[in-house]
Design a protein around this motif. Structure first.
Motif, PDB file in Angstrom:
ATOM      1  N   GLY A  99     -11.047  11.729 -10.381  1.00  0.00           N
ATOM      2  CA  GLY A  99     -11.028  10.320 -10.763  1.00  0.00           C
ATOM      3  C   GLY A  99      -9.897   9.647 -10.000  1.00  0.00           C
ATOM      4  N   LEU A 100     -10.242   8.712  -9.128  1.00  0.00           N
ATOM      5  CA  LEU A 100      -9.234   8.023  -8.314  1.00  0.00           C
ATOM      6  C   LEU A 100      -9.109   6.586  -8.814  1.00  0.00           C
ATOM      7  CD1 LEU A 100      -7.297   8.072  -5.880  1.00  0.00           C
ATOM      8  CD2 LEU A 100      -9.253   7.542  -4.408  1.00  0.00           C
ATOM      9  N   THR A 101      -7.899   6.196  -9.199  1.00  0.00           N
ATOM     10  CA  THR A 101      -7.693   4.888  -9.817  1.00  0.00           C
ATOM     11  C   THR A 101      -8.007   3.742  -8.865  1.00  0.00           C
ATOM     12  OG1 THR A 101      -5.357   4.935  -9.239  1.00  0.00           O
ATOM     13  CG2 THR A 101      -5.909   5.689 -11.433  1.00  0.00           C
ATOM     14  N   SER A 102      -8.658   2.735  -9.409  1.00  0.00           N
ATOM     15  CA  SER A 102      -8.992   1.529  -8.642  1.00  0.00           C
ATOM     16  C   SER A 102      -7.714   0.751  -8.352  1.00  0.00           C
ATOM     17  CB  SER A 102      -9.931   0.644  -9.470  1.00  0.00           C
ATOM     18  OG  SER A 102      -9.240   0.158 -10.608  1.00  0.00           O
ATOM     19  N   ASP A 103      -7.786  -0.171  -7.406  1.00  0.00           N
ATOM     20  CA  ASP A 103      -6.620  -1.007  -7.096  1.00  0.00           C
ATOM     21  C   ASP A 103      -6.198  -1.815  -8.323  1.00  0.00           C
ATOM     22  OD1 ASP A 103      -6.382  -0.103  -4.484  1.00  0.00           O
ATOM     23  OD2 ASP A 103      -7.735  -1.633  -3.691  1.00  0.00           O
ATOM     24  N   GLY A 104      -7.158  -2.264  -9.107  1.00  0.00           N
ATOM     25  CA  GLY A 104      -6.851  -3.057 -10.301  1.00  0.00           C
ATOM     26  C   GLY A 104      -6.034  -2.287 -11.324  1.00  0.00           C
ATOM     27  N   MET A 105      -6.235  -0.985 -11.360  1.00  0.00           N
ATOM     28  CA  MET A 105      -5.546  -0.144 -12.354  1.00  0.00           C
ATOM     29  C   MET A 105      -4.084   0.101 -12.033  1.00  0.00           C
ATOM     30  SD  MET A 105      -7.409   3.184 -13.827  1.00  0.00           S
ATOM     31  CE  MET A 105      -6.100   3.957 -14.763  1.00  0.00           C
ATOM     32  N   VAL A 106      -3.683  -0.097 -10.769  1.00  0.00           N
ATOM     33  CA  VAL A 106      -2.337   0.313 -10.372  1.00  0.00           C
ATOM     34  C   VAL A 106      -1.347  -0.842 -10.326  1.00  0.00           C
ATOM     35  CG1 VAL A 106      -3.203   2.292  -9.101  1.00  0.00           C
ATOM     36  CG2 VAL A 106      -2.817   0.147  -7.889  1.00  0.00           C
ATOM     37  N   LYS A 107      -1.802  -2.048 -10.674  1.00  0.00           N
ATOM     38  CA  LYS A 107      -0.919  -3.201 -10.464  1.00  0.00           C
ATOM     39  C   LYS A 107       0.316  -3.219 -11.357  1.00  0.00           C
ATOM     40  CE  LYS A 107      -3.925  -6.443 -12.990  1.00  0.00           C
ATOM     41  NZ  LYS A 107      -4.913  -5.469 -13.464  1.00  0.00           N
ATOM     42  N   ASP A 108       0.349  -2.397 -12.410  1.00  0.00           N
ATOM     43  CA  ASP A 108       1.527  -2.373 -13.287  1.00  0.00           C
ATOM     44  C   ASP A 108       2.453  -1.190 -13.012  1.00  0.00           C
ATOM     45  OD1 ASP A 108       0.659  -4.703 -14.557  1.00  0.00           O
ATOM     46  OD2 ASP A 108      -0.577  -3.559 -15.966  1.00  0.00           O
ATOM     47  N   LYS A 109       2.142  -0.397 -12.006  1.00  0.00           N
ATOM     48  CA  LYS A 109       2.979   0.764 -11.691  1.00  0.00           C
ATOM     49  C   LYS A 109       4.246   0.331 -10.952  1.00  0.00           C
ATOM     50  CE  LYS A 109      -0.246   4.614 -11.323  1.00  0.00           C
ATOM     51  NZ  LYS A 109       0.571   5.766 -11.674  1.00  0.00           N
ATOM     52  N   PRO A 110       5.304   1.195 -10.982  1.00  0.00           N
ATOM     53  CA  PRO A 110       6.516   0.857 -10.227  1.00  0.00           C
ATOM     54  C   PRO A 110       6.204   0.679  -8.744  1.00  0.00           C
ATOM     55  CG  PRO A 110       6.844   2.839 -11.577  1.00  0.00           C
ATOM     56  CD  PRO A 110       5.392   2.467 -11.666  1.00  0.00           C
ATOM     57  N   TYR A 111       6.764  -0.348  -8.136  1.00  0.00           N
ATOM     58  CA  TYR A 111       6.538  -0.649  -6.703  1.00  0.00           C
ATOM     59  C   TYR A 111       5.045  -0.793  -6.408  1.00  0.00           C
ATOM     60  CZ  TYR A 111      11.352   1.014  -6.474  1.00  0.00           C
ATOM     61  OH  TYR A 111      12.687   1.197  -6.696  1.00  0.00           O
ATOM     62  N   ALA A 112       4.329  -1.416  -7.337  1.00  0.00           N
ATOM     63  CA  ALA A 112       2.869  -1.539  -7.223  1.00  0.00           C
ATOM     64  C   ALA A 112       2.456  -2.186  -5.909  1.00  0.00           C
ATOM     65  CB  ALA A 112       2.316  -2.334  -8.401  1.00  0.00           C
ATOM     66  N   GLY A 113       3.251  -3.142  -5.452  1.00  0.00           N
ATOM     67  CA  GLY A 113       2.917  -3.841  -4.212  1.00  0.00           C
ATOM     68  C   GLY A 113       2.896  -2.930  -3.004  1.00  0.00           C
ATOM     69  N   MET A 114       3.530  -1.761  -3.131  1.00  0.00           N
ATOM     70  CA  MET A 114       3.591  -0.826  -2.007  1.00  0.00           C
ATOM     71  C   MET A 114       2.560   0.297  -2.115  1.00  0.00           C
ATOM     72  SD  MET A 114       7.709  -0.568  -1.765  1.00  0.00           S
ATOM     73  CE  MET A 114       7.755   0.489  -0.317  1.00  0.00           C
ATOM     74  N   ILE A 115       1.792   0.311  -3.208  1.00  0.00           N
ATOM     75  CA  ILE A 115       0.791   1.363  -3.360  1.00  0.00           C
ATOM     76  C   ILE A 115      -0.312   1.130  -2.330  1.00  0.00           C
ATOM     77  CG2 ILE A 115      -0.992   2.329  -4.893  1.00  0.00           C
ATOM     78  CD1 ILE A 115       0.922   1.829  -7.232  1.00  0.00           C
ATOM     79  N   LEU A 116      -0.682   2.170  -1.647  1.00  0.00           N
ATOM     80  CA  LEU A 116      -1.723   2.056  -0.643  1.00  0.00           C
ATOM     81  C   LEU A 116      -3.033   1.628  -1.300  1.00  0.00           C
ATOM     82  CD1 LEU A 116      -0.923   5.344   1.305  1.00  0.00           C
ATOM     83  CD2 LEU A 116      -0.443   3.014   2.060  1.00  0.00           C
ATOM     84  N   PRO A 117      -3.856   0.850  -0.587  1.00  0.00           N
ATOM     85  CA  PRO A 117      -5.132   0.432  -1.169  1.00  0.00           C
ATOM     86  C   PRO A 117      -6.055   1.622  -1.417  1.00  0.00           C
ATOM     87  CG  PRO A 117      -4.948  -0.317   1.118  1.00  0.00           C
ATOM     88  CD  PRO A 117      -3.625   0.288   0.741  1.00  0.00           C
ATOM     89  N   TYR A 118      -7.012   1.429  -2.310  1.00  0.00           N
ATOM     90  CA  TYR A 118      -7.941   2.486  -2.713  1.00  0.00           C
ATOM     91  C   TYR A 118      -8.518   3.227  -1.505  1.00  0.00           C
ATOM     92  CZ  TYR A 118     -11.979   4.829  -4.744  1.00  0.00           C
ATOM     93  OH  TYR A 118     -12.902   5.784  -5.111  1.00  0.00           O
ATOM     94  N   GLU A 119      -9.025   2.485  -0.525  1.00  0.00           N
ATOM     95  CA  GLU A 119      -9.676   3.116   0.638  1.00  0.00           C
ATOM     96  C   GLU A 119      -8.726   4.063   1.373  1.00  0.00           C
ATOM     97  OE1 GLU A 119     -12.799   3.165   1.013  1.00  0.00           O
ATOM     98  OE2 GLU A 119     -13.169   1.629  -0.493  1.00  0.00           O
TER      99      GLU A 119
END
Length: 158
Positions: free
Chosen positions: A39-59
């Motif tokens: 199960g790989l989290t969607s981009d929408g799911m990661v927006k509240d994580k620390p440094y969310a803006g730096m999380i690589l996009p789903y693809e």
């Protein structure tokens, strides 16, 4: 190679900047399961994580996962995009086990509660210890995103 203890196992995560901890978790899943659902989290799911803006996009995260599977010769898997912490794990009857780290163990309990509510058997929970880097701290994507460690847990010079 002997028969694996489970036919179908599930593992989930954001798998941002695939690091040693992720790799240990994924290897464990393939070690115990004949078929692994990721199960790989969607981009929408990661927006509240620390440094969310730096999380690589789903693809990009998906591409890194697929590359890891290819390099390790794993072919018996399916990656599914998830939009909630439980994802598909409460609807897939044939799943038998879930692989988590000490840190995500509580998530497995939530999944089992959701399965129970739907009348499905609970999953066996396989837990791996946290993988520590050279600094002694756990290797985490947020520390990598913060520029404090590399994917192997080595401290980065400021």
């Amino acid at each position: 190679m002997g028969k694996k203890p489970y036919r179908k196992v599930v593992v989930g995560g954001t798998f941002d900047r695939l690091h040693l901890g992720h790799k240990v978790l994924l290897r464990k899943a393939f070690e115990v399961g004949e078929y692994v659902y990721v199960g790989l989290t969607s981009d929408g799911m990661v927006k509240d994580k620390p440094y969310a803006g730096m999380i690589l996009p789903y693809e990009a995260r998906l591409r890194d996962l697929l590359k890891f599977f290819e390099v390790n010769g794993y072919s018996n898997y399916r990656v599914i995009k998830i939009h909630t912490a439980i994802g598909f794990a409460d609807r897939m009857k044939s799943l038998e086990a879930i692989v988590v780290s000490e840190e995500t163990y509580k998530g497995a309990l939530v999944v089992n509660r959701a399965r129970e509510e739907r009348g499905l058997p609970p999953l066996d929970i396989i837990t791996i210890g946290l993988v520590k880097g050279k600094m002694g701290a756990k290797i985490s994507s947020s520390l990598i995103r913060a520029g404090l460690i590399d994917p192997f847990g080595n401290p980065l010079k400021k």
